[in-house]
Design a protein around this motif. Sequence first.
Motif, mmCIF file in Angstrom:
data_model
loop_
_atom_site.group_PDB
_atom_site.id
_atom_site.type_symbol
_atom_site.label_atom_id
_atom_site.label_comp_id
_atom_site.label_asym_id
_atom_site.label_seq_id
_atom_site.Cartn_x
_atom_site.Cartn_y
_atom_site.Cartn_z
ATOM 1 N N VAL A 113 0.839 -1.207 0.000
ATOM 2 C CA VAL A 113 0.000 0.000 0.000
ATOM 3 C C VAL A 113 0.868 1.250 0.000
ATOM 4 C CG1 VAL A 113 -1.727 1.265 1.309
ATOM 5 C CG2 VAL A 113 -1.856 -1.208 1.152
ATOM 6 N N ASN A 165 0.996 4.378 -2.799
ATOM 7 C CA ASN A 165 0.685 5.760 -2.453
ATOM 8 C C ASN A 165 1.869 6.684 -2.651
ATOM 9 O OD1 ASN A 165 -2.140 6.277 -1.230
ATOM 10 N ND2 ASN A 165 -1.560 4.209 -0.622
ATOM 11 N N LYS A 213 2.002 7.624 -6.174
ATOM 12 C CA LYS A 213 0.984 8.616 -6.499
ATOM 13 C C LYS A 213 1.424 10.010 -6.029
ATOM 14 C CE LYS A 213 -2.785 9.377 -4.471
ATOM 15 N NZ LYS A 213 -3.788 9.060 -3.492
ATOM 16 N N GLU A 214 1.942 10.059 -4.805
ATOM 17 C CA GLU A 214 2.319 11.364 -4.253
ATOM 18 C C GLU A 214 3.482 11.987 -5.010
ATOM 19 O OE1 GLU A 214 0.534 12.897 -2.244
ATOM 20 O OE2 GLU A 214 -0.754 11.257 -1.583
ATOM 21 N N GLN A 259 2.652 14.225 -7.766
ATOM 22 C CA GLN A 259 1.923 15.459 -7.477
ATOM 23 C C GLN A 259 2.809 16.679 -7.740
ATOM 24 O OE1 GLN A 259 -1.345 15.501 -6.318
ATOM 25 N NE2 GLN A 259 -1.339 13.283 -6.650
ATOM 26 N N SER A 315 1.112 9.842 2.432
ATOM 27 C CA SER A 315 0.847 8.431 2.145
ATOM 28 C C SER A 315 0.450 7.661 3.389
ATOM 29 C CB SER A 315 2.091 7.755 1.562
ATOM 30 O OG SER A 315 2.566 8.480 0.480
ATOM 31 N N SER A 316 0.632 8.284 4.546
ATOM 32 C CA SER A 316 0.522 7.477 5.774
ATOM 33 C C SER A 316 -0.918 7.135 6.122
ATOM 34 C CB SER A 316 1.177 8.215 6.932
ATOM 35 O OG SER A 316 0.533 9.438 7.127
ATOM 36 N N PRO A 374 -3.681 5.866 4.233
ATOM 37 C CA PRO A 374 -4.102 4.510 3.873
ATOM 38 C C PRO A 374 -3.234 3.464 4.555
ATOM 39 C CG PRO A 374 -3.181 5.670 1.982
ATOM 40 C CD PRO A 374 -3.322 6.660 3.060
ATOM 41 N N ARG A 402 -11.549 6.078 2.033
ATOM 42 C CA ARG A 402 -10.153 5.793 1.676
ATOM 43 C C ARG A 402 -9.632 6.889 0.770
ATOM 44 N NH1 ARG A 402 -12.472 0.965 1.882
ATOM 45 N NH2 ARG A 402 -11.521 -0.565 3.271
ATOM 46 N N THR A 444 -7.132 7.003 -0.971
ATOM 47 C CA THR A 444 -6.572 6.525 -2.225
ATOM 48 C C THR A 444 -7.585 6.679 -3.340
ATOM 49 O OG1 THR A 444 -6.912 4.469 -1.036
ATOM 50 C CG2 THR A 444 -4.733 4.848 -1.997
ATOM 51 N N THR A 445 -8.871 6.453 -3.003
ATOM 52 C CA THR A 445 -9.870 6.507 -4.045
ATOM 53 C C THR A 445 -10.677 7.787 -3.988
ATOM 54 O OG1 THR A 445 -11.359 5.336 -2.582
ATOM 55 C CG2 THR A 445 -10.132 4.017 -4.173
#
Lengths: 336, 282
Positions: A198, A202, A205-206, A209, A234-235, A237, A319, A321-322
């Motif tokens: 996980v 994340n 993804k970050e 940004q 990220s922490s 999720p 969540r 993430t979504t």
Amino acid sequence: MTNAYLSYAAKRLAQAFVVVLLAYVFTFMVVSILPGDPITNVLRDPQNGFTEDEIRQIIAAQGLDQPIPVQLWTSLSHFVAGDFGRSMRSNRPVATLIAEVLPSTLILASAAFAIALLLAVTIGYGTQFLPKRFGQGLLRGFPSLFLSVPNFVIGLVLIHLFGFQLGLFRVIAPDSFWATFFAAVALGVPVSARIAEVLIANLDKESEQEYASVARGRGLTRMRLFARHLLKPSSLPVITVTALAIGELLGGSLITETVFGRTGIGSLVQRSVSTQDLPVLQAVVSLAAVVFVLVNLIADLVYPLLDPRVKLIGGPRARPTTADDGAVATSVAATS
Amino acid sequence: MTLASFSAASRVTAISRLTALRVPPTVAFAFAVIAIVIAWSLAPGLFTNHSPVVGVTAEKLLSPSAAHWFGTDHLGRDLYTRVVYGTASSVTSALIAVVIAAVAGGLIGLLAGFLGGWVDIVLARLVDVLLAIPNFLLAVIVVTAIGFDTTNAAIATGVSAVAVFARVMRSEVIKTRQAIFVEAAFLMGGSRWHILLRHVLPNASRSVLPLAVLQFGLSILVIASLAFLGYGDPPPASDWGLLISIGKDYLKWPWLVYAPAFVTIATVLSVNRISRWLRKTD
């Protein structure tokens, strides 16, 4: 703290309580309704040498001649009051048996948890900064590899390498520092894989940004960039998956303790399984459910405090993430 | 439209489908590993000349060699042969576990998602309870209640994985139910059952397949763990977990642990790789 948050907390607390009670009922059903009769099997085992009269006495004393709903009610009300009954084997209170072995398992589990977190974050760091072709691909394969290795194999390999070959610890002294350390590694590795999976997703993804590019452009050190701009967002999720992984620590301790010859909850369960000591099993399963539910409850309650975007309506956990921008706009999070 | 142009068009789609399905080399390798494992479990006799049960006492604890690929155990039995003969039981039991989990969990998720209302609430609590008990502990309790053997261990493993399938199935069903084509089917007068079987189930089960494959790998691990603790069939059975468990008493001859462990890990890794690939190609 607003009213919205408090009512959310109260609702989640009530839900958690119901789940724990139901978990108790569920275990009770599993052990009392399924075919096979572990109780009389144990009592009628010729090795124990009970006469029919004694068996009847024991069954009456444990209330096992009552109809099942009555038994369930009695044991459930005792459970709520904190009374776990007595072991069928040693006739000692189950609570005492558990209290005796709990510290050892707590040490093991918390060490394993620390190792799992450290390992996951290290892997996460590596996937962001190691050279793409060389180290990164390898690191990205780690979680999948860790999840494919039975955790008793990790334990046996560690014992073989560090115990037998290097002589760092001896299997007959399972509570020594190194023995505990390697037991914790064996227990922590699969857990770290779940967290790392996980975390990596994340972090990726970050790091795409814009604020991450800005931070890179400002010339922040890798460590600072990682800790403040990638790890922190990220922490969230990661907290969810970590709370879920706690259950794995409890289940895994059963095997790890057997492999490393430690005394703990796991070995207590194993002993109780082989002697079919149901009150002990039931108590341990219920306690595990309590721990799991509590940890997840805490995660759920911390969540909206850390991330104001989290919606507080309804039960399901949001969540990030979504969660897209729409969710952020419509969120009715604590209007502090 | 002529027949020729029609067939040409279909050839184009066939080719593009093949390129879309192009299998990465690691996935091809994973399929090869699984093929070997399946072959081992179907016809173990084809792969070895030794007996899995009777050993040659003079040849005990030999290290791996050309004659004995994985070496021999404490009774002089060829370890490779034991691994090959143990495959069927290890693989079948994982299959049983997945089928139980997918069918029971799928049904729970389907009912909860499709019917909604109080059915959903009741089933959601049941799933919460199953999730609250650590998987492995749950499997241990169930196998204790129904008795120690490999089939029961498989059933217990399946029960412990029901919740995961129920969750995924429920969310997929809810997602599909809101799709426009389902609404259209309703408006065209499709009965609930027709829609459930024709539209919701096929769509929802698409994401259940990768999960089932993933769960197959996990089940191999859980069943091996149960066998390791002695909750499966006793020796002379040679389930992978049991082989490792026997090997742990002979750590001076480490291949007794490493060889069956290697086979287990290779199998589970391959299964996981295939699952990831299925999820991506979907």
